[in-house]
Design an enzyme around this catalytic site. Sequence first.
Site, short mmCIF file in Angstrom:
data_model
loop_
_atom_site.label_atom_id
_atom_site.label_comp_id
_atom_site.label_asym_id
_atom_site.label_seq_id
_atom_site.Cartn_x
_atom_site.Cartn_y
_atom_site.Cartn_z
N GLU A 85 49.68 57.11 46.18
CA GLU A 85 50.50 57.40 47.35
C GLU A 85 51.10 58.80 47.33
O GLU A 85 51.68 59.25 48.32
CB GLU A 85 51.61 56.35 47.48
CG GLU A 85 51.06 54.97 47.85
CD GLU A 85 52.13 53.90 47.93
OE1 GLU A 85 53.23 54.13 47.39
OE2 GLU A 85 51.86 52.84 48.51
N GLU A 116 43.16 44.59 27.75
CA GLU A 116 44.47 45.07 27.33
C GLU A 116 44.64 45.10 25.81
O GLU A 116 45.54 45.76 25.29
CB GLU A 116 45.59 44.25 27.96
CG GLU A 116 45.78 42.85 27.40
CD GLU A 116 47.07 42.21 27.93
OE1 GLU A 116 47.90 41.85 27.09
OE2 GLU A 116 47.22 42.08 29.15
#
Length: 300
Positions: A85, A116
């Site tokens: 953004e 992960e």
Amino acid sequence: MTVDLNTMITETRNPASANIDVLSTEDMLKVINDEDKKVAIAVDAVLPAIAQTVDAIATAFANGGRLIYMGAGTSGRLGILDASECPPTFGTPSEQVVGLIAGGHQAILKAVENAEDNRELGQQDLKDIQLSAADVLVGIAASGRTPYVIAGMQYAKTVGATVACICCNPSAPMTEVADIAITPVVGAEVVTGSSRMKAGTAQKLVLNMLTTGAMIRSGKVYGNLMVDVEATNAKLVERQKKIVMDATDCRREEAIVALEAANGHCKTAIVMILANVSAVEASQLLAANHGFTRAAIGEC
């Protein structure tokens, strides 16, 4: 690897939601909402660490460095969201703020098994983007123990990058690696261990502050106006006009003319009007003042 969940605040059971499965829908939502109200208070308690990180990021930007987010699952997705953004909001190049997630782009939409826990991947992802001492790395993990993120943070230290972390367990392993530890303690989740909830909300609030604060410190905001916004759709074209009008108290027609002369760059149009100069002169004033509007028009 054995993981002791009993040591993590984010994995404890919340007595406020112990019977949430038998409540009415409205009462159930009230429990969630009441718990969410605690998140902003938890973030307030760690503002000094957030401020320290913002200043480090702004310094990195000024010296040509980048902000790199690194996380797994929800944490990784939130970092990518915040990074993606920045270009339309602040007119920054896409490579200035980068989001990395364990498992790569496919993990944005769907969980990648065991990603992960892959320490080697954490290091390699940073090598692939050529992390350097000029950059700031922010590791994100609610638990504060994600191997992918910790390995990345450790690698970042070896190249001299500034390393921060965002986690919701204040004594987590990540905090021992980080130069700056941001640890909002939001307490037990409504659904035990579901750190996409309060912990995720806290992370989003912190990420908002990191990029917004650093962009303000970099001259991307004048007053509270996003003066480097890129007009990539009809709404943003109108927003640019409104920004110029709000910043200068000019008429709509004058804003349109200035924006056209400034090739659609709000900041340049604003300086043109407030300093009564041409588009070329406005650009020169901004360049001489490192992109800060107030300095360019002589308000500082």
